[in-house]
Design a protein around this motif. Sequence first.
Motif, short mmCIF file in Angstrom:
data_model
loop_
_atom_site.label_atom_id
_atom_site.label_comp_id
_atom_site.label_asym_id
_atom_site.label_seq_id
_atom_site.Cartn_x
_atom_site.Cartn_y
_atom_site.Cartn_z
N SER A 1 0.69 -1.17 0.15
CA SER A 1 0.05 0.00 0.00
C SER A 1 0.87 1.24 0.11
O SER A 1 1.89 1.28 0.45
N ASP B 1 -3.48 4.48 -3.88
CA ASP B 1 -3.97 3.09 -3.59
C ASP B 1 -5.55 3.28 -4.06
O ASP B 1 -6.05 2.25 -4.50
N TYR C 1 -4.12 8.16 5.98
CA TYR C 1 -3.78 8.08 4.16
C TYR C 1 -3.61 9.84 3.96
O TYR C 1 -4.08 10.66 4.84
N ARG D 1 -0.81 4.12 1.02
CA ARG D 1 -1.33 4.97 2.04
C ARG D 1 -1.76 6.54 1.47
O ARG D 1 -1.49 7.44 2.11
N THR D 2 -2.10 6.42 0.28
CA THR D 2 -2.23 7.67 -0.43
C THR D 2 -3.53 7.68 -1.39
O THR D 2 -3.66 6.66 -2.19
#
Length: 331
Positions: free
Chosen positions: A55, A115, A87, A57-58
């Motif tokens: 991931s 993501d 995120y 995380r965006t």
Amino acid sequence: MADVAAHAGVSAQTVSRVANGFGGVLDETRELVIAAMDELGYRPNSAARALKLGSFRTIGVVSSTLSTIGDIRTIEAIAHSAAVEGYTTTLIPLRAQAEGGVKRVYSRLQELAVDALILNIEKQLLDRAETLVPPGVPIVLMDTSADDTHVVVDTDQFDGARQATEHLLSLGHRTVWHLTGPEESHPAQRRADGWRQTLERAGRDVPPLLRGDWSAQSGYEIGRTLAADPSCTAVFCANDQMALGLYRALREAGRRVPEDVSVVGFDDTADAVAYDPPLTSVHQDFADAGRRAVAAALAQLRTGAESRPGVDVVPTELVVRESTAPPPRPS
């Protein structure tokens, strides 16, 4: 990546470490790999990288415009909700009127290390965007009529317009004029539909639609025409900024709000209470819309499956203040 490795004379593992920003590579080797990437036109595949690393995380946010308070508040709400979930957000403004800019943005969609994507863009731009989004990246759409392929989070534009129009009719106004937004805007279209159908159901005359561009200036320019028409006693504006311009035009013409003309806006911006008089407006819960969009995107990420297409409707509510009153009595 194998082509880059062969061109630079290094291993594929070294190229991978450079592409993903990892350490353990000598500076001169890193520069050699980067030069090979530039020469070959290599771009990291974000979907493949996500599979490897798990991931980013965006969440990517693509927006048609940043010029309206509604869009700014929506993006702010998405960014806040994403941060609560751990995120970050990557914002990509898209100017629909600049063809070259549109192509560049869509090209970037293939490279983004995100993501999921939340698209706050008009329907006519969606088909081209979807063909370039990396496969497997969840998509959530904001305020659009395209509801057959993806999850859509949409404020109840139609019902908000209904509430505004019914409120003005209930005060005794014979009909309601409407100052709408740009023709290509889904929210503007739905608000105009709600206004028109409410008048038709009530058996009232439907005045000509007046089209602005969301700006206070367009509200002022159209307002000068309305101010000169004595039959106009009630106006529903598709956003608060155009209502502000209308206020100025009415004041310059010597017509008072609400004694001579009642005015209702849409958005219920923080400044609405500071208008003179305070503006009656349809409240949009931007924070709730942002939460729902982020939740829909993360639900797809966490389950590994696409959500069923459909529309998640965020309710609207009319907030009555001092800009509306019964029409003036005939002299």
